[in-house]
Enzyme design. Sequence first.
Site, mmCIF file in Angstrom:
data_model
loop_
_atom_site.group_PDB
_atom_site.id
_atom_site.type_symbol
_atom_site.label_atom_id
_atom_site.label_comp_id
_atom_site.label_asym_id
_atom_site.label_seq_id
_atom_site.Cartn_x
_atom_site.Cartn_y
_atom_site.Cartn_z
ATOM 1 N N GLY A 240 5.750 2.093 1.115
ATOM 2 C CA GLY A 240 6.142 3.072 2.126
ATOM 3 C C GLY A 240 5.867 4.446 1.549
ATOM 4 N N CYS A 241 5.988 5.533 2.326
ATOM 5 C CA CYS A 241 5.561 6.804 1.781
ATOM 6 C C CYS A 241 5.959 8.011 2.617
ATOM 7 C CB CYS A 241 4.036 6.866 1.681
ATOM 8 S SG CYS A 241 3.332 5.546 0.739
ATOM 9 N N ALA A 242 5.655 9.207 2.067
ATOM 10 C CA ALA A 242 5.739 10.464 2.799
ATOM 11 C C ALA A 242 4.366 11.108 2.761
ATOM 12 C CB ALA A 242 6.736 11.389 2.128
ATOM 13 N N ASN B 65 0.755 6.477 5.001
ATOM 14 C CA ASN B 65 2.101 5.919 4.947
ATOM 15 C C ASN B 65 2.095 4.681 5.811
ATOM 16 O OD1 ASN B 65 4.792 5.277 5.100
ATOM 17 N ND2 ASN B 65 5.294 6.945 6.511
#
Lengths: 360, 499
Positions: A12-14, A209
Amino acid sequence: MLREGEVRIPSGCAISGIFHKKGGNINGSDIIKSISVMHDRSNGLGGGFAGYGIYPEYKNYYAFHVFYDDKASKAACELFLEDHFDIVNLSRIPTKKIDKIRNEPLIWRYFVAPLPTKLASRQLDEREYVAQCVINVNSKINGAYIFSSGKNMGIFKAVGFPEDVGEFYMLDNYEGYCWTGHGRYPTNTPGWWGGAHPFGILDYSVVHNGEISSYDANRRYIESYGYKCNLLTDTEVISYIIDFLNRRQRLSFQDIASIIAAPFWSTISKLDEKLQQKLIYFRNNYASLLITGPFSILVGSEGKLMALNDRLKLRSMIVAENDEMAYVASEECAIRILEPQINRLYAPRGGEAVVFSLEE
Amino acid sequence: MEYLLNEYEVERDDYRCIRCGVCARQCANGVHSLNEVTKRMEADNSQCVNCHRCVSLCPSGALKIVKNRHTFRDNANWSRDNITEIYKQAATGGVLLSSMGNPKDYPGYFDRMLINASQVTNPSIDPLREPMETKTFLGKKITDIVRDSEGRIVYKSKPGLELSVPIMFSAMSYGSISYNAHESLARASRDLGIYYNTGEGGLHKDFYQYGANTIVQVASGRFGVHKDYLEAGAAIEIKMGQGAKPGIGGHLPGAKIIKDISETRMIPEGSDAISPAPHHDIYSIEDLRQLVYSLKEATNYKKPVIVKIAAVHNVAAIASGVARSGADIIAIDGYRGGTGAAPTRIRDNVGIPIELALASVDERLRQEGIREEVSIVVGGSIRSSADIVKAIALGADAVYIATSALIALGCHLCRNCQMGKCNWGIATQDPELVKRLNPNIGYKRLVNLITAWKHEIEEMMGGMGINSIEALKGNRFMLRGIGLNQKELDILGIKHAGE
């Protein structure tokens, strides 16, 4: 534990991006500020940035940023580079020792131009030649990894939180018209810098993301066309798809969006005949490039920035615009921290590409 | 003296039996009869093929067919089949004939693969609430975009087939199966937005109306092939081989060549229709190319050409050759594939599993960079929607089903099609038997089956977080092997469960 590329690691990410429509300079510290407010969307296992327009003095040369495991891999890679390119400048990429970033590889930068004789003998167009050389190094020279290879742009990435990665590379010393940033939340410890985002090939860079469910279908298609997915990451395969469709098939970013985040058949059936014909053509012929599963991506290229969500919009992404500036981020706070006064703020729909280009 | 022991026995509950005689009237094999003296129903077990017709129609539930418990002395090496087949051949001097697919206990790879599902890191998708797409296109893809003189993209794809769901009814000739069976397949295909296949028996004049959902086959006997026939279909299939009997041609006994069939096949009534083993104008790959282009030329390059091959040992190299021969679609038929009649030894010992053939062909074409030149359709025992999901994840564009379709029509897999006495009205030309298959019901049952499978495919795709069948194609990360050795995993291109 297996290294990234030997095992597939979901994350997951920003993401965050800034674009100056008139080509004005934005300092690298801005993108650090933006991504840092989304600290909790990363877990310290990867952060990175891409800056465009940052090497005006070398703008006609390909800027290669390279990670080396050791001196032997550096020697092997440099031998290859000398054999294929005219190297006009080489140096370590300046970094600052900080407590939170450790175990760094050797990080070098080369400004290069293809050797004209070599280029002619390979009968390839210049960008194809460079792309093939990069893929060659990354898949054949053990311990060497070219992670940035475009003109007048550069990728900076590491294992760590993005704000620390930005400080490590001293991005406040760079100015450019476009920046993208990424904070990573992998579900496993990659422990390798190459696995961080952005991923790049030539001047294309992608931050992402999500976790795409079509990965292996996409990978196996694109590898038929000479690409080698060494990292097993979504970002890598998306970058190659963009390179294939934009550079090799000369499709616009809007058309690319209607292939990789294609409208549903139920939507297509309601459109006018001409548009239907086009979308059916894309969905039929590039069926294996449809990307499913959640993603929000920022694609940078020379003079352009595209923001795109998967067709169901399973990841958050918001866009803001002022007269000269455009911002895209996973969360609104990452935009407000830079610019409290926004003229236009909107969340693009799933599959709706937002493309910013430098004004002439 | 007859050495054969009866394979099955009819068990009749005399208390339940009401002597209505329906079993006697329904059994084309003449098993049941009324003993006028005792007024009891009797059975000639030697004629029973275990087709369940009598059991299904007995109004009082008095019948069951059981395997004869009478046995040979135990022997791990000499099975009952081995022994009885020798008795048959010693008595007749003939080649053993059988029907439907290879029933032997070889490993089945579909049953040794498991499908993935999303947890936490990405969401599964609910097909009841979100769009879920199963539409797919077969045919050559354009991978280098064509532009006009002003640089505009020419939005024109190559000839192909559009399927609402990646399933087609595989080739079964009119002759091997009945008029009513063909009508059921044709009508179901039109309703479902898919295709059925004429097989090598030509196309009955009544069925030209279903042409848009018909694949017309050209086989080595060229039965029923003429210009109107080629033009009637949506695609043309060249049959080079069949999974049930690789290396030999079809054989329809003269008894089945009744008037309608003789007209459709364009051969004399009552004559055996024996297809040559090879096409006598195709002795090599360059000859195949000529036939592919002859058929394209004859139909003005408007229709895709399918080349159907049996899965044999070097199938990957053969498929690569076919892909370069101008074919738009390759159909590969595995060794479990059915047939109306095949020599038993060939059915049971020749060919390879479709799962392995598919995996090697798909990988080989990708390595050669020609995977987009052809679509791959696989058949040869697709038994459920799970088999379809696995086949597509391995790399198939669509599947062919035939045995499953016949079972939907009432086939009980008694494997005696070659006798022409199908009690279910499917593999017979006896008008009294054909009547038993009502096409109004038959087509609906086929529509039901494919609709049910479509729902199940959508459920499995949704679980994986995939909302278009195209994103499943060749997506081998979605499969894991179970109980397979490393060599098998390597050929299938998948990891083992737990990896």
